[in-house]
Structure formats: C-alpha cells, structure tokens
Design a protein around this motif. Structure first.
Motif, PDB file in Angstrom:
ATOM      1  N   LEU A  67       0.836  -1.198   0.000  1.00 33.94           N
ATOM      2  CA  LEU A  67       0.000   0.000   0.000  1.00 33.94           C
ATOM      3  C   LEU A  67       0.872   1.250   0.000  1.00 33.94           C
ATOM      4  O   LEU A  67       1.883   1.323   0.707  1.00 33.94           O
ATOM      5  N   SER A  68       0.485   2.251  -0.793  1.00 32.31           N
ATOM      6  CA  SER A  68       1.175   3.542  -0.781  1.00 32.31           C
ATOM      7  C   SER A  68       0.206   4.624  -1.196  1.00 32.31           C
ATOM      8  O   SER A  68      -0.821   4.353  -1.834  1.00 32.31           O
ATOM      9  N   GLY A  69       0.536   5.865  -0.842  1.00 35.01           N
ATOM     10  CA  GLY A  69      -0.343   6.951  -1.240  1.00 35.01           C
ATOM     11  C   GLY A  69      -0.003   8.248  -0.552  1.00 35.01           C
ATOM     12  O   GLY A  69       0.984   8.352   0.189  1.00 35.01           O
ATOM     13  N   THR A  70      -0.845   9.248  -0.793  1.00 34.81           N
ATOM     14  CA  THR A  70      -0.653  10.584  -0.231  1.00 34.81           C
ATOM     15  C   THR A  70      -1.997  11.182   0.129  1.00 34.81           C
ATOM     16  O   THR A  70      -2.953  11.100  -0.658  1.00 34.81           O
ATOM     17  N   TYR A  71      -2.060  11.764   1.318  1.00 31.71           N
ATOM     18  CA  TYR A  71      -3.211  12.564   1.724  1.00 31.71           C
ATOM     19  C   TYR A  71      -2.733  14.009   1.834  1.00 31.71           C
ATOM     20  O   TYR A  71      -1.688  14.283   2.418  1.00 31.71           O
ATOM     21  N   SER A  72      -3.500  14.959   1.271  1.00 32.41           N
ATOM     22  CA  SER A  72      -3.064  16.356   1.288  1.00 32.41           C
ATOM     23  C   SER A  72      -4.202  17.266   1.714  1.00 32.41           C
ATOM     24  O   SER A  72      -5.374  16.967   1.499  1.00 32.41           O
ATOM     25  N   ASP A  73      -3.831  18.377   2.308  1.00 31.36           N
ATOM     26  CA  ASP A  73      -4.765  19.415   2.748  1.00 31.36           C
ATOM     27  C   ASP A  73      -4.168  20.750   2.322  1.00 31.36           C
ATOM     28  O   ASP A  73      -3.159  21.197   2.875  1.00 31.36           O
ATOM     29  N   THR A  74      -4.778  21.369   1.308  1.00 30.92           N
ATOM     30  CA  THR A  74      -4.223  22.580   0.719  1.00 30.92           C
ATOM     31  C   THR A  74      -5.158  23.749   0.957  1.00 30.92           C
ATOM     32  O   THR A  74      -6.287  23.774   0.443  1.00 30.92           O
ATOM     33  N   PRO A  75      -4.740  24.750   1.754  1.00 30.42           N
ATOM     34  CA  PRO A  75      -5.601  25.911   2.004  1.00 30.42           C
ATOM     35  C   PRO A  75      -5.605  26.856   0.814  1.00 30.42           C
ATOM     36  O   PRO A  75      -4.820  26.729  -0.119  1.00 30.42           O
ATOM     37  N   GLY A  76      -6.533  27.804   0.841  1.00 28.68           N
ATOM     38  CA  GLY A  76      -6.658  28.805  -0.216  1.00 28.68           C
ATOM     39  C   GLY A  76      -8.041  29.403  -0.184  1.00 28.68           C
ATOM     40  O   GLY A  76      -8.759  29.297   0.818  1.00 28.68           O
ATOM     41  N   THR A  77      -8.427  30.060  -1.285  1.00 27.19           N
ATOM     42  CA  THR A  77      -9.794  30.574  -1.376  1.00 27.19           C
ATOM     43  C   THR A  77     -10.789  29.448  -1.134  1.00 27.19           C
ATOM     44  O   THR A  77     -11.809  29.608  -0.462  1.00 27.19           O
ATOM     45  N   ASN A  78     -10.471  28.288  -1.691  1.00 22.77           N
ATOM     46  CA  ASN A  78     -11.177  27.050  -1.380  1.00 22.77           C
ATOM     47  C   ASN A  78     -10.170  26.049  -0.844  1.00 22.77           C
ATOM     48  O   ASN A  78      -9.023  25.987  -1.304  1.00 22.77           O
ATOM     49  N   ARG A  79     -10.572  25.265   0.137  1.00 17.95           N
ATOM     50  CA  ARG A  79      -9.681  24.288   0.754  1.00 17.95           C
ATOM     51  C   ARG A  79      -9.837  22.954   0.040  1.00 17.95           C
ATOM     52  O   ARG A  79     -10.954  22.462  -0.128  1.00 17.95           O
ATOM     53  N   THR A  80      -8.720  22.373  -0.394  1.00 18.60           N
ATOM     54  CA  THR A  80      -8.747  21.153  -1.181  1.00 18.60           C
ATOM     55  C   THR A  80      -8.130  20.007  -0.399  1.00 18.60           C
ATOM     56  O   THR A  80      -6.985  20.098   0.058  1.00 18.60           O
ATOM     57  N   PHE A  81      -8.904  18.939  -0.255  1.00 17.16           N
ATOM     58  CA  PHE A  81      -8.419  17.718   0.361  1.00 17.16           C
ATOM     59  C   PHE A  81      -8.221  16.685  -0.739  1.00 17.16           C
ATOM     60  O   PHE A  81      -9.122  16.476  -1.564  1.00 17.16           O
ATOM     61  N   GLY A  82      -7.062  16.050  -0.751  1.00 21.29           N
ATOM     62  CA  GLY A  82      -6.774  15.060  -1.782  1.00 21.29           C
ATOM     63  C   GLY A  82      -6.319  13.750  -1.184  1.00 21.29           C
ATOM     64  O   GLY A  82      -5.645  13.723  -0.152  1.00 21.29           O
ATOM     65  N   LEU A  83      -6.678  12.655  -1.830  1.00 21.07           N
ATOM     66  CA  LEU A  83      -6.234  11.332  -1.393  1.00 21.07           C
ATOM     67  C   LEU A  83      -5.896  10.509  -2.626  1.00 21.07           C
ATOM     68  O   LEU A  83      -6.733  10.341  -3.520  1.00 21.07           O
ATOM     69  N   ASP A  84      -4.661  10.018  -2.680  1.00 17.65           N
ATOM     70  CA  ASP A  84      -4.222   9.125  -3.751  1.00 17.65           C
ATOM     71  C   ASP A  84      -3.742   7.833  -3.119  1.00 17.65           C
ATOM     72  O   ASP A  84      -2.905   7.853  -2.199  1.00 17.65           O
ATOM     73  N   VAL A  85      -4.262   6.703  -3.600  1.00 11.48           N
ATOM     74  CA  VAL A  85      -3.958   5.406  -3.012  1.00 11.48           C
ATOM     75  C   VAL A  85      -3.629   4.417  -4.122  1.00 11.48           C
ATOM     76  O   VAL A  85      -4.289   4.384  -5.162  1.00 11.48           O
ATOM     77  N   LYS A  86      -2.604   3.597  -3.874  1.00  6.45           N
ATOM     78  CA  LYS A  86      -2.281   2.483  -4.748  1.00  6.45           C
ATOM     79  C   LYS A  86      -2.010   1.257  -3.885  1.00  6.45           C
ATOM     80  O   LYS A  86      -1.470   1.363  -2.790  1.00  6.45           O
ATOM     81  N   ALA A  87      -2.389   0.092  -4.396  1.00  4.36           N
ATOM     82  CA  ALA A  87      -2.083  -1.162  -3.711  1.00  4.36           C
ATOM     83  C   ALA A  87      -1.988  -2.261  -4.747  1.00  4.36           C
ATOM     84  O   ALA A  87      -2.756  -2.289  -5.716  1.00  4.36           O
ATOM     85  N   ASP A  88      -1.036  -3.172  -4.543  1.00  3.84           N
ATOM     86  CA  ASP A  88      -0.917  -4.305  -5.464  1.00  3.84           C
ATOM     87  C   ASP A  88      -2.110  -5.234  -5.347  1.00  3.84           C
ATOM     88  O   ASP A  88      -2.515  -5.873  -6.325  1.00  3.84           O
ATOM     89  N   LEU A  89      -2.674  -5.325  -4.134  1.00  5.97           N
ATOM     90  CA  LEU A  89      -3.759  -6.271  -3.912  1.00  5.97           C
ATOM     91  C   LEU A  89      -4.700  -5.746  -2.834  1.00  5.97           C
ATOM     92  O   LEU A  89      -4.262  -5.232  -1.804  1.00  5.97           O
ATOM     93  N   LEU A  90      -5.993  -5.855  -3.096  1.00  6.39           N
ATOM     94  CA  LEU A  90      -7.026  -5.614  -2.090  1.00  6.39           C
ATOM     95  C   LEU A  90      -7.768  -6.925  -1.892  1.00  6.39           C
ATOM     96  O   LEU A  90      -8.284  -7.513  -2.847  1.00  6.39           O
ATOM     97  N   ALA A  91      -7.805  -7.399  -0.649  1.00  2.18           N
ATOM     98  CA  ALA A  91      -8.459  -8.669  -0.359  1.00  2.18           C
ATOM     99  C   ALA A  91      -9.364  -8.514   0.847  1.00  2.18           C
ATOM    100  O   ALA A  91      -9.060  -7.748   1.769  1.00  2.18           O
ATOM    101  N   TYR A  92     -10.489  -9.227   0.824  1.00  2.00           N
ATOM    102  CA  TYR A  92     -11.338  -9.229   2.009  1.00  2.00           C
ATOM    103  C   TYR A  92     -11.971 -10.603   2.195  1.00  2.00           C
ATOM    104  O   TYR A  92     -12.136 -11.384   1.244  1.00  2.00           O
ATOM    105  N   ALA A  93     -12.289 -10.886   3.445  1.00  2.00           N
ATOM    106  CA  ALA A  93     -12.984 -12.122   3.804  1.00  2.00           C
ATOM    107  C   ALA A  93     -13.958 -11.782   4.913  1.00  2.00           C
ATOM    108  O   ALA A  93     -13.598 -11.084   5.873  1.00  2.00           O
ATOM    109  N   THR A  94     -15.190 -12.230   4.787  1.00  2.00           N
ATOM    110  CA  THR A  94     -16.202 -11.941   5.799  1.00  2.00           C
ATOM    111  C   THR A  94     -16.948 -13.225   6.148  1.00  2.00           C
ATOM    112  O   THR A  94     -17.014 -14.169   5.352  1.00  2.00           O
ATOM    113  N   SER A  95     -17.515 -13.243   7.352  1.00  2.00           N
ATOM    114  CA  SER A  95     -18.365 -14.354   7.749  1.00  2.00           C
ATOM    115  C   SER A  95     -19.483 -13.831   8.636  1.00  2.00           C
ATOM    116  O   SER A  95     -19.308 -12.845   9.362  1.00  2.00           O
ATOM    117  N   GLN A  96     -20.624 -14.492   8.577  1.00  2.00           N
ATOM    118  CA  GLN A  96     -21.788 -14.108   9.373  1.00  2.00           C
ATOM    119  C   GLN A  96     -22.516 -15.367   9.797  1.00  2.00           C
ATOM    120  O   GLN A  96     -22.681 -16.302   9.011  1.00  2.00           O
TER     121      GLN A  96
END
Length: 497
Positions: free
Chosen positions: A163-192
């Motif tokens: 997993l890698s990425g960047t979260y940013s918070d840039t002030p200004g006339t408008n405030r910009t929040f950015g999130l960039d994410v990369k991952a080689d694999l996303l896996a999930y397992a659930t049970s109920q």
C-alpha cells in the motif's frame, strides 16, 4: 454507546498550515487542534520529546464519554529536509459497546507516514508492506417467526498489500483535500452466523492493482456542517464545492457461500479489470465506468441446476447539469452490456427443446442532449411542497438504441429538439427503428409455453400498428416524427391511429 464512529477521524486530523520546517510538536499539536474543532479529544498518556523525536504512549482519539480510537504508541521524528516521519505502534483499534459489541483492529507491516509542507498546506505520504483491518462483533438477533433469538456474529478482514499513497490538505480561497492510493492487492474475507434467521454466510475476494484518486474542494465561506438546506447547498456549489474521483483496478475473483433453507448459495465470481470516474460540482454530475467482463458460476441450490452467467465488456455513464439556468448544460446516459450469455442447463429450465436460439444478448443505450435544470431548486420545491421546478430540455440525440436477444434484434436512432416557449417541451424531430426476428421470437416463446397464443396475437397487432414490413424477411421498420403543433406521426400516420 457505540464508539465505532471515532474510527475515521484521521482524515480530519491530518490537516493544518505548513511551516517552512515542520517539528514533531507542531504536527502533534495540529492533530489536537483539528480534533477540538469537531468535538474530539486527542491525547496521550505520556509525551516525551528528545532531540526532535517525540514519543507518545497511550494515544486516544475520542469524543466525550467514549473510549474512541486507541493507538498503543507512536513516534514522530523530525527529518533534515523539514519533514516529520510518523511510525504508529502495533496495537491500533476501536472497541464497540452497546447493543452491538465488538472491536475493530488495524494491524500493519511497516506502516510509516511522512508529514511535509506542500502548496502552503500539509501532505502525508504513507506506505506499508501490509495493512489489515479486522473486525468482529455480536449483534441482536432476529427470528423468522418473531420469537426471541440468540445474538448474531459477524467478522471479517480487509487487507492491502504494498500500500502507498498521499493525503493532502491545501488551504486557499477554497480548501482542497486530496487522497491518492495504490495497492498491489485488495483482499477481504467476511463471515456471518445468524441462528435466528437460520443463516450462515462467508465471502472472499481478491482484486489486483487498485488505484484511487479522490479530491474534495470546500469553500472557506461556508462550513460543511452548516449546509442545512437546499439554499445552503446551492450557495456552497456556486462558491466552489466539488467532489471528483478516479479509480482503476485489475482482475478480481471471489466466492460466496450461504447456508440457508430458503436461499442456499455457492457462487464463484471472476471479473476483468475496469476503471471509473465521478464528478460533482455546480456545472455537472457525472459517473462513468467500464469493465472488461464478468463470469459468475452458481452451484445447484436455490435453483435446481448450476447456472453460469458470462458477459463481455460493460460500460455505464450518466451525466447531468446541476445548476444550468442561463445556458443549457449537457446530459447523457450510456449503458452497454455485450455478449451476455447463460449456460445450456439454465436455458433448459424454461426451454428444454431448444425453441429459442442461444445467441448471446447485447444491450446498448446511448442518448445525450442539452437541458436547463436547477437541481437544488428542485429539491427546495419538494421540501416546501411547492410546484416542482421542471427541467427545460433543448435537445435529445439517440445515438444508439439496441437490443439483441434470442435471435431477435432492435436498433434505433433519432434526434429531437424542444420548444419550451409554451410552458412544456414540444418536440420536433424523428426517430427510426428497425426490428428483425420478432415473429420468430414470438413463435419460439409460444413453443416454450412462456407466451400464450392470445397474448402473441395482441403483440402482433401492436407491431402492425407501429411498424411496416422491411426489405428483408421478418424485418419491421418504423419512422416516428414529431411535427409542429405536437403532432406525432408513425410511418406517416398521425396518432391516435
């Protein structure tokens, strides 16, 4: 009280104003200040700063009266380039209390964050060889007959590899929040396991090559929490409120098993890679996605035979103006499903003698145009019980309207403009439709027993009213024209016919 709501607070805390060279104390204090703005207390049982290394133990992020999110320890280290590295401890989690009890724990292999100055604000780069979020809970049970039931249990794990990425918070006339994410694999397992509902379910999935880019722009003139009415919403949009997202993914596969007397399932799923985009601002709302294909296999259970569904490339798109009062904005809708097919065992459930061709099905819808519309005003009118603010379409282009199924096919194109001067849109233009194989399809449906003879007669009569014979066998065509004065012609004949 359930304390799970404290879990996503990191996005609110990882913000602030950049300094030329950050210190560990500044980063830590910025989290405390950001937490206070949203009613959260950010604290540590102990704090020790020695030569630019701030060591925190017993970190807690919580609202009043809750245990909140806890982190066993954290080390913030000042770097020579003016950045600060942040290494959290191994024990990170949330405890849930109340009717639903349980916990959420985050485990990681080498998770590191680096805070740095960026465009007058802060950016946090993060990376981990492995990051997993595991949850487990018990919840009040329910029963089919309404009697008291034992508690249900739910658990699962969502994990990222490389997993890698960047979260940013840039002030200004408008405030910009950015999130960039990369991952080689996303896996999930659930049970109920829900004894009262006689249900046991488990799922597993893996997706290769995840990429996500998300941006949120907030106007500084109005707080997000202050948007309480359609008028506030329109103001925020006009002053810059915007959301955009781009995603990509590679191939994925998964399974789902369900033990239940009424709906037993045993599914195996595979999907090709895809990509999607989304945009919402004062000018447009747009969602677009494309996927390479899909393969779903279901063992016999809820149905008496195994079922296999396959499809080729798929495409979806929807676009609309948001606030378009002075000049019309573009709208559109696209839906394309190609090579959608069923296995022979599934076909044989309703057509054992092969009366219908087994051709793969295709669906194609591609329409576009321009319209004036004000979505916030429409919402406001609905809330006030006032007459709705109707859109004023100016054009409609039918680029493609197609359907192929069981040997029959429909194809249509057209173009219309609209005169809104009389208070309602008056169309002008024409559409052309061609249908092939319709009579053969009706004959086949009769042979399967899915269509009765008298119903087939009604269908053929309707086709005779709206279509004329084409140049080829079992081909029908229709020309639909909209003339001045709201006159509608079908193959040159006015409606009603």
């Amino acid at each position: 009280m359930t304390t799970f709501a404290a879990a996503p607070v990191f996005a609110l805390l990882l913000g602030g104003t950049a300094h030329a060279a950050l210190t560990a104390d500044q980063v830590w204090q910025s989290w405390k200040d950001a937490g206070a703005l949203v009613g959260l207390t950010v604290s540590a049982a102990t704090e020790n700063n020695s030569s630019g290394v701030l060591t925190l133990n017993g970190v807690t992020i919580a609202s009043a009266g809750t245990s909140g999110l806890t982190i066993s320890d954290m080390v913030l280290t000042e770097q020579s380039d003016g950045s600060v590295t942040i290494v959290p401890g191994a024990d990170i989690g949330v405890t849930m209390t109340g009717a639903t009890e349980g916990s959420v724990k985050l485990t990681h292999d080498g998770l590191t964050l680096t805070a740095r100055a960026a465009d007058g604000g802060l950016a946090y780069d993060f990376a981990a060889a492995k990051l997993d979020v595991a949850y487990g809970s018990t919840y009040p049970g329910a029963s089919i007959d309404g009697t008291e039931a034992p508690k249900g249990n739910a658990s699962g794990t969502v994990g990222f590899t490389n997993l890698s990425g960047t979260y940013s918070d840039t002030p200004g006339t408008n405030r910009t929040f950015g999130l960039d994410v990369k991952a080689d694999l996303l896996a999930y397992a659930t049970s109920q396991d829900d004894p009262g509902m006689q249900l046991k379910q488990s799922t597993k999935s893996e997706t290769q090559g995840i990429e996500l880019s998300f941006d949120l722009v907030l106007p500084t003139t109005i707080a997000l929490t202050a948007i309480a009415s359609p008028t506030d919403f329109a103001t925020a949009l006009n002053e810059g409120l915007s959301v955009s997202m781009v995603t990509k993914q590679g191939d994925s596969n998964g399974t789902m098993k369900q033990e239940n007397a009424f709906m037993p399932l045993d599914l195996v799923m595979q999907a090709g890679g895809g990509e999607a985009t989304a945009l919402f601002n004062k000018d447009a709302f747009s969602v677009k996605s494309m996927a390479a294909g899909l393969n779903i296999e279901s063992a016999a259970g809820a149905l008496p035979v195994p079922v296999k569904v396959t499809s080729g490339p798929m495409e979806f798109g929807m676009t609309s103006p948001v606030i378009a009062n002075e000049a019309a904005g573009e709208y559109g809708f696209v839906l394309k499903l190609s090579q959608f097919s069923l296995n022979e065992e599934a076909w044989a459930m309703f057509d054992p003698n092969g009366a219908l061709p087994r051709d793969a099905a295709d669906v194609a819808i591609d329409i576009s145009g321009k319209t004036k519309i004000d979505i916030p005003a429409m919402i406001a009118a609905g809330d006030a019980g006032a007459p709705p603010v109707m859109p004023a379409p100016e054009s409609l282009n039918i680029t493609e309207l197609g359907l192929k199924v069981a040997g029959a096919a429909l194809a249509g194109t057209g173009a219309f403009t609209f005169d809104n001067s009389v208070g309602m849109p008056m169309p002008l233009g024409e559409a052309n439709v061609t249908v092939t194989g319709a009579n053969a399809l009706i004959d086949g449906l009769i042979k399967t027993g899915l269509l009765a003879e008298e119903d087939a007669l009604g269908a053929r009569m309707m086709m005779g009213m709206f279509f004329v014979p084409g140049a080829n066998a079992d081909e029908l065509t229709s020309k639909i024209e909209a003339k001045e004065g709201m006159q509608i012609l079908v193959n040159g004949q006015p409606l009603p016919m």
